[in-house]
Motif scaffolding. Structure first.
Motif, mmCIF file in Angstrom:
data_model
loop_
_atom_site.group_PDB
_atom_site.id
_atom_site.type_symbol
_atom_site.label_atom_id
_atom_site.label_comp_id
_atom_site.label_asym_id
_atom_site.label_seq_id
_atom_site.Cartn_x
_atom_site.Cartn_y
_atom_site.Cartn_z
ATOM 1 N N LEU A 5 0.824 -1.210 0.000
ATOM 2 C CA LEU A 5 0.000 0.000 0.000
ATOM 3 C C LEU A 5 0.853 1.252 0.000
ATOM 4 N N GLU A 50 -12.730 -5.200 -7.600
ATOM 5 C CA GLU A 50 -11.550 -6.038 -7.452
ATOM 6 C C GLU A 50 -11.526 -7.115 -8.523
ATOM 7 N N GLU A 92 -0.031 -9.488 -4.595
ATOM 8 C CA GLU A 92 -0.749 -8.339 -4.054
ATOM 9 C C GLU A 92 -0.096 -7.035 -4.496
ATOM 10 N N SER A 95 -2.187 -4.337 -6.657
ATOM 11 C CA SER A 95 -2.436 -3.039 -6.036
ATOM 12 C C SER A 95 -1.805 -1.893 -6.819
ATOM 13 N N ALA A 145 -7.036 -1.379 -4.712
ATOM 14 C CA ALA A 145 -5.754 -1.709 -4.091
ATOM 15 C C ALA A 145 -5.925 -1.898 -2.591
ATOM 16 N N ASN A 181 -8.052 -5.051 -1.843
ATOM 17 C CA ASN A 181 -7.281 -6.266 -2.095
ATOM 18 C C ASN A 181 -6.367 -6.599 -0.927
#
Length: 339
Positions: free
Chosen positions: A83, A159, A221, A225, A237, A240
């Motif tokens: 993130l 998503e 991931e 993202s 993002a 997820n």
């Protein structure tokens, strides 16, 4: 040669994980499964398959530190690294109402994980209970989203939509199966190589699991993202990562404990104590980093309705700091007592 094994394992995990998700999504679309179901199940579970296969491989090799460190480290990496990087690329717009339910569930699941680590409760009944909670979460989410058409439903549908996969039924199946084979082979190379490196360099297997293995299994991931943020679907993002963290605890540790119950203490405490860590191979530093990462995520996501670039930079800085703590570059007194 060992380092090539690890590198090859990381590459296979990444390619295999991507292929598995895309192939599965393509098959689901061919079967007219809704984007809501795809986003809620296939994307969240699919991006967590590398963690699942890796943890099962590690527990089968008695590398408990890698198995559990993989889950804890992946959850930390998902927030601070994935993130953080996505937000630096493009600020992540958030919808507090859409995140309220799944965000609170992630908080509860994280608290449950910390309790299981503290009390060392990774028995088969606990594993069955974790899987039951995962099934209950998926069932409740699906029913609630279908009935209300809520913001959370729109986020889960998005998503699924962000995954570009329209290969048809047969080709999709082949891609998914090929991806699964790649993940299994990649996990084998990564775990076996990680164990050798830990022993050769005198590094705790847990540290390998929290760092190299965790980052490697979080690559799906990371890609999902970053691509979502780049395309302006930044809420995807965030959704997820939250979904993946829930799957990691309830699904991966649940399956692992059912297949092979394990302990974080006992004889394996010798490894932890030899590295200056607590008697549990998951130290107070690791638990603190996990709690801090979730706190920062909820703080940034629920205030200001976006995760700004500077907040993404804070997340990345926190991840660098955590690495410094792991490799004893910053001394921290232990909180969990020995024994």
């Amino acid at each position: 040669m060992t380092y090539l094994m690890v590198l090859g394992g990381l590459i296979l995990l990444f390619i295999g994980g991507e292929a598995l998700v895309r192939g599965s999504v393509s098959v689901a679309r061919k079967l007219n499964i809704s984007e809501l179901v795809i986003g809620l199940t296939l994307v969240g579970f699919g991006t967590s398959v590398p963690e699942l296969v890796t943890s099962l491989r590690a527990i089968g090799q008695d590398a408990v530190g890698i198995a559990v460190g993989n889950v804890v480290g992946s959850n930390i990496a998902n927030i601070l690294l994935v993130l953080g990087l996505a937000a630096v690329i493009r600020p992540i717009l958030t919808n507090p109402r859409a995140l309220a339910r799944d965000g609170m569930i992630m908080l509860a699941v994280t608290a449950l994980l910390c309790a299981l680590i503290w009390f060392d409760m990774f028995t088969r009944p606990v594993g069955i209970g974790l899987l039951g909670l995962l099934l209950a979460y998926l069932t409740y989410s699906f029913i609630a989203d279908q009935r209300r058409g809520s913001e959370a439903a729109a986020m889960h549908a998005a998503e699924g939509e962000v995954v570009e996969a329209h290969y048809g039924l047969f080709v999709g199946l082949l891609i998914a199966l090929g991806g699964l084979v790649g993940v299994v082979l990649g996990a084998r190379l990564l775990v076996d190589g990680g164990v050798v490196i830990a022993r050769d360099l005198g590094i705790s297997e847990t540290v390998i699991g929290l760092t190299i293995v965790a980052v490697g299994t979080s690559l799906p991931e990371l890609v999902t993202s970053v691509v979502a943020a780049y395309r302006g679907k930044s809420d995807v993002a965030l959704g997820n990562v939250i979904g993946s963290n829930i799957f990691n605890v309830l699904g991966i540790l649940g399956v692992t404990a059912v297949v092979h119950p394990f302990t974080l203490r006992g004889d394996i405490a010798v490894e932890a104590m030899s590295q200056g860590r607590a008697s549990s191979i998951i130290s107070s530093t690791d638990i603190g980093a996990l709690i801090l990462s979730v706190f920062l995520l909820m703080l940034f996501a629920m205030t200001g309705k976006r995760i700004a670039r500077w907040e993404g930079a804070v997340l990345l800085l926190a991840y660098v700091l955590y690495f410094g703590l792991l490799f004893d570059l910053i001394p921290v007194p232990g909180i969990i007592p020995y024994g």
